[in-house]
Design a protein around this motif. Structure first.
Motif, PDB file in Angstrom:
ATOM      1  N   PHE A 194      -7.326   2.471   5.816  1.00 26.33           N
ATOM      2  CA  PHE A 194      -8.566   1.385   5.799  1.00 26.33           C
ATOM      3  C   PHE A 194      -7.938   0.359   4.739  1.00 26.33           C
ATOM      4  CE2 PHE A 194     -10.533   4.752   7.734  1.00 26.33           C
ATOM      5  CZ  PHE A 194     -11.183   4.055   8.859  1.00 26.33           C
ATOM      6  N   GLY A 195      -7.052   0.797   3.762  1.00 26.99           N
ATOM      7  CA  GLY A 195      -6.717  -0.179   2.723  1.00 26.99           C
ATOM      8  C   GLY A 195      -5.939  -1.327   3.490  1.00 26.99           C
ATOM      9  N   THR A 196      -4.942  -1.164   4.508  1.00 28.70           N
ATOM     10  CA  THR A 196      -4.352  -2.184   5.027  1.00 28.70           C
ATOM     11  C   THR A 196      -5.123  -2.745   6.098  1.00 28.70           C
ATOM     12  OG1 THR A 196      -3.549  -0.342   6.599  1.00 28.70           O
ATOM     13  CG2 THR A 196      -1.891  -1.202   4.943  1.00 28.70           C
ATOM     14  N   ALA A 197      -6.237  -2.140   6.655  1.00 31.38           N
ATOM     15  CA  ALA A 197      -7.023  -2.765   7.695  1.00 31.38           C
ATOM     16  C   ALA A 197      -8.230  -3.814   7.036  1.00 31.38           C
ATOM     17  CB  ALA A 197      -7.993  -1.557   8.206  1.00 31.38           C
ATOM     18  N   ALA A 198      -8.255  -3.532   5.469  1.00 34.71           N
ATOM     19  CA  ALA A 198      -8.943  -4.614   4.756  1.00 34.71           C
ATOM     20  C   ALA A 198      -8.178  -5.942   4.804  1.00 34.71           C
ATOM     21  CB  ALA A 198      -9.360  -4.068   3.539  1.00 34.71           C
ATOM     22  N   VAL A 199      -6.830  -5.650   4.366  1.00 36.91           N
ATOM     23  CA  VAL A 199      -6.017  -6.869   4.398  1.00 36.91           C
ATOM     24  C   VAL A 199      -5.862  -7.544   5.753  1.00 36.91           C
ATOM     25  CG1 VAL A 199      -3.690  -7.606   3.521  1.00 36.91           C
ATOM     26  CG2 VAL A 199      -4.898  -5.688   2.313  1.00 36.91           C
ATOM     27  N   ASP A 200      -5.565  -7.025   6.867  1.00 36.38           N
ATOM     28  CA  ASP A 200      -5.381  -7.408   7.997  1.00 36.38           C
ATOM     29  C   ASP A 200      -6.699  -8.345   8.562  1.00 36.38           C
ATOM     30  OD1 ASP A 200      -2.781  -6.679   8.402  1.00 36.38           O
ATOM     31  OD2 ASP A 200      -3.308  -4.635   9.333  1.00 36.38           O
TER      32      ASP A 200
ATOM     33  N   TRP B 199       0.920  -1.411   0.010  1.00 39.05           N
ATOM     34  CA  TRP B 199      -0.064  -0.247  -0.174  1.00 39.05           C
ATOM     35  C   TRP B 199       1.006   1.170   0.010  1.00 39.05           C
ATOM     36  CZ3 TRP B 199      -4.280   2.350  -0.903  1.00 39.05           C
ATOM     37  CH2 TRP B 199      -5.434   1.736  -0.944  1.00 39.05           C
ATOM     38  N   THR B 200       1.815   1.304   1.050  1.00 34.32           N
ATOM     39  CA  THR B 200       2.601   2.413   0.884  1.00 34.32           C
ATOM     40  C   THR B 200       3.560   2.783  -0.287  1.00 34.32           C
ATOM     41  OG1 THR B 200       3.250   1.879   3.449  1.00 34.32           O
ATOM     42  CG2 THR B 200       4.409   3.490   2.364  1.00 34.32           C
ATOM     43  N   THR B 201       4.137   1.496  -1.075  1.00 29.88           N
ATOM     44  CA  THR B 201       4.741   1.877  -2.418  1.00 29.88           C
ATOM     45  C   THR B 201       3.984   2.246  -3.500  1.00 29.88           C
ATOM     46  OG1 THR B 201       4.943  -0.550  -1.955  1.00 29.88           O
ATOM     47  CG2 THR B 201       6.985   0.568  -2.454  1.00 29.88           C
TER      48      THR B 201
ATOM     49  N   LEU C 233      -6.600  -7.359  -0.526  1.00 27.09           N
ATOM     50  CA  LEU C 233      -5.507  -6.501  -0.825  1.00 27.09           C
ATOM     51  C   LEU C 233      -5.743  -6.066  -2.388  1.00 27.09           C
ATOM     52  CD1 LEU C 233      -2.557  -5.052  -0.501  1.00 27.09           C
ATOM     53  CD2 LEU C 233      -1.840  -6.977  -2.114  1.00 27.09           C
ATOM     54  N   MET C 234      -6.394  -6.944  -3.277  1.00 29.61           N
ATOM     55  CA  MET C 234      -6.576  -6.500  -4.713  1.00 29.61           C
ATOM     56  C   MET C 234      -8.088  -5.380  -4.613  1.00 29.61           C
ATOM     57  SD  MET C 234      -4.247  -7.213  -6.213  1.00 29.61           S
ATOM     58  CE  MET C 234      -4.694  -6.574  -7.912  1.00 29.61           C
ATOM     59  N   LEU C 235      -8.752  -5.864  -3.749  1.00 30.40           N
ATOM     60  CA  LEU C 235     -10.182  -5.313  -3.682  1.00 30.40           C
ATOM     61  C   LEU C 235      -9.865  -3.931  -3.114  1.00 30.40           C
ATOM     62  CD1 LEU C 235     -12.795  -7.555  -2.474  1.00 30.40           C
ATOM     63  CD2 LEU C 235     -12.938  -6.309  -4.554  1.00 30.40           C
ATOM     64  N   SER C 236      -9.089  -3.706  -2.030  1.00 23.66           N
ATOM     65  CA  SER C 236      -8.875  -2.525  -1.350  1.00 23.66           C
ATOM     66  C   SER C 236      -8.176  -1.692  -2.298  1.00 23.66           C
ATOM     67  CB  SER C 236      -8.235  -2.685   0.005  1.00 23.66           C
ATOM     68  OG  SER C 236      -6.827  -3.172  -0.426  1.00 23.66           O
ATOM     69  N   LEU C 237      -7.241  -2.332  -3.173  1.00 18.35           N
ATOM     70  CA  LEU C 237      -6.374  -1.242  -4.119  1.00 18.35           C
ATOM     71  C   LEU C 237      -7.564  -0.775  -5.128  1.00 18.35           C
ATOM     72  CD1 LEU C 237      -2.936  -3.017  -4.421  1.00 18.35           C
ATOM     73  CD2 LEU C 237      -3.359  -0.867  -3.628  1.00 18.35           C
ATOM     74  N   LEU C 238      -8.372  -1.730  -5.481  1.00 15.35           N
ATOM     75  CA  LEU C 238      -9.121  -1.498  -6.562  1.00 15.35           C
ATOM     76  C   LEU C 238     -10.078  -0.122  -6.269  1.00 15.35           C
ATOM     77  CD1 LEU C 238      -9.956  -2.274  -9.631  1.00 15.35           C
ATOM     78  CD2 LEU C 238     -11.644  -3.686  -8.459  1.00 15.35           C
ATOM     79  N   LEU C 239     -10.336  -0.213  -4.891  1.00 12.01           N
ATOM     80  CA  LEU C 239     -11.356   0.981  -4.372  1.00 12.01           C
ATOM     81  C   LEU C 239     -10.583   2.135  -3.879  1.00 12.01           C
ATOM     82  CD1 LEU C 239     -13.829  -1.250  -2.113  1.00 12.01           C
ATOM     83  CD2 LEU C 239     -14.413   0.383  -4.341  1.00 12.01           C
TER      84      LEU C 239
END
Lengths: 220, 245
Positions: A175-181, A56-58, A129-135
């Motif tokens: 929230f992106g990383t929260a989804a993956v966690d 996410w950070t990168t 991860l993919m869903l959170s990146l997509l959104l």
């Protein structure tokens, strides 16, 4: 609407003919992730724990890096003036932002699972991860358009862009990383994803207008 | 409202208000500080560390209020193009940034003995930190342009974009289950003892009046430097050689 598609097609054509831009952003994304891998060492458990955050950070930094091209090239050679004279600033902003997302974020989305797997992310983390990146990435592009429009003509615009935008990117990162966690702990990923969706809707409703105002002021 | 868009008329009012706010600030500090730091009762759990609250809470309120002034001034500037509104927004931001930093710093001093750590990544602390970054970005953007007018407008748009953060900070302790205490002042009234409420209100009054006085001083300086700039431009246009600033 035809003005929208014309600007979109123009920007996409430019992006793919000068393919190095897209390649550079993706290469930057991969290299910074590799730096993290070397930085924390080869321990798989540690890497798996930080993989989502690193991706996410990168991705966020890669998007930031690509933003100064969004308007500034066209601003410098005068094309932006022509585009705005021909149609509404709002349409130009929407088309250019969509083109930026397609040319920058979509290649990142394709690379992201590879990078995540190289960082030993468990299989259950890939889908969230993919869903959170997509959104999340469209929101990054939309906020980025506002920042890129505001720093047009500024001294050291690139550095300034980071100072302006990274604070606004923090909630999306959280929230992106929260989804993956949540995916890794096998609890419901819906809540952080819904919040990311909410951010996207809010950004869609507000950012194009702010960016258009910024563009108009820059070209006054 | 548009009557006060005239800088001269506005500054007349501001200059009348300023001695009063300065006096109230001094009186509130003189009474409030000893009461807050010595005579008010220690908390039954926190002991004397509760006294940090008398600085922390007013600073936090002021940091938020100063941002609302900046965002409000920017909105007025963009909608009605009243320059004075932007000058107020610009004058308010650095003051707000300092109080935001003060709030974070006193919070860390308090967090170390009470939570066992000066910093946790919970919603209230993170959103307050974002506010500090927004202030810094706002200040940096204003100085980044050779054309002052362009910087003014970019700053105003950024202030409005950043104002999304204000409700998030305010409601963060209600929306998320955080480590940070809920608000002391609610719609139902104060949730602390009257012996603690009095020094807190005195300190809030002192901080608010201090803020108004400092903003008026900054307004004066800002308007004067604008006058000097115009005068120098006129002088340069008339062909008389001007010494570098």
């Amino acid at each position: 609407m035809s003005a929208f598609t014309a600007v979109l097609r123009r920007d996409l054509t430019l992006a793919f003919r000068q393919g190095t831009d897209t390649v550079t952003v993706v290469a930057f994304f991969a290299i910074v992730a590799v730096l993290f891998a070397f930085g924390v060492g080869p321990e798989p458990n540690v890497q798996a724990r930080i993989a989502a955050g690193v991706v996410w950070t990168t991705a966020l930094l890669a998007v930031l890096l690509s933003l100064d091209r969004l308007f500034s090239q066209d601003f410098d050679d005068g094309a932006l003036d022509q585009l705005i004279v021909g149609t509404d600033a709002l349409i130009v902003v929407c088309a250019k932002t969509l083109a930026h997302w397609l040319a920058t974020a979509v290649p990142l989305l394709i690379m992201a699972p590879l990078v995540a797997m190289a960082l030993q992310i468990p299989a259950s983390g890939i889908a969230p991860l993919m869903l959170s990146l997509l959104l999340g990435t469209p929101t990054l592009s939309l906020l980025g358009a506002v920042g890129a429009a505001l720093v047009l003509g500024a001294r050291r615009g690139g550095v300034l862009l980071g100072v302006l935008l990274l604070p606004l990117y923090i909630p999306i990162l959280i929230f992106g990383t929260a989804a993956v966690d949540a995916g890794l702990l096998d609890v419901a990923t819906a809540t952080p994803l819904k919040i990311l969706g909410g951010f996207l809707l809010l950004a869609l409703a507000l950012c194009p207008w702010a960016a258009a105002a910024g563009l108009k002021h820059a070209l006054e | 409202m548009h009557k006060y868009a005239n800088p001269t008329r506005f500054m007349k009012i501001a200059n009348t208000v300023m001695p009063w706010t300065t006096a109230i600030a001094v009186i509130c500090f003189v009474i409030g500080l000893p009461v807050a730091l010595y005579t008010s009762p220690p908390d039954y759990q926190q002991g004397d560390t509760v006294r940090i609250m008398y600085i922390h809470v007013p600073a936090a309120w002021l940091a938020l209020m100063a941002y609302m002034v900046t965002a409000g001034g920017s909105a007025v500037f963009l909608i009605w193009r009243h320059t004075i509104a932007h000058v107020i927004a610009r004058a308010s931001a650095p003051v707000g940034a300092v109080f935001c930093a003060l709030c974070l710093f006193t919070g860390m001093l308090w967090g170390k003995p009470m939570w066992g750590t000066p910093w946790v990544w919970d919603a209230r602390l993170t959103s307050m930190l974002i506010l500090l970054f927004l202030y810094l970005g706002y200040i940096a953007l204003g100085d980044a342009f050779d054309d002052q007018e362009r910087g003014d407008k970019a700053q105003a748009v950024l202030a409005l974009v950043g104002s999304v953060n204000v409700p998030i900070i305010h409601f963060s302790v209600e929306w998320w289950n955080t480590l940070h205490q809920p608000s002391i002042v609610t719609m139902q009234g104060l949730t602390i003892n009257a012996q603690m409420a009095l020094p807190l209100l005195l300190m809030v009054g002192a901080f608010q009046c201090f803020y108004i006085s400092v903003v008026v001083i900054r307004l004066r300086a800002e308007l004067l430097s604008a006058k000097i700039r115009v005068a120098r431009q006129n002088l340069a246009a008339s062909g008389v050689p001007v010494a570098a600033e």
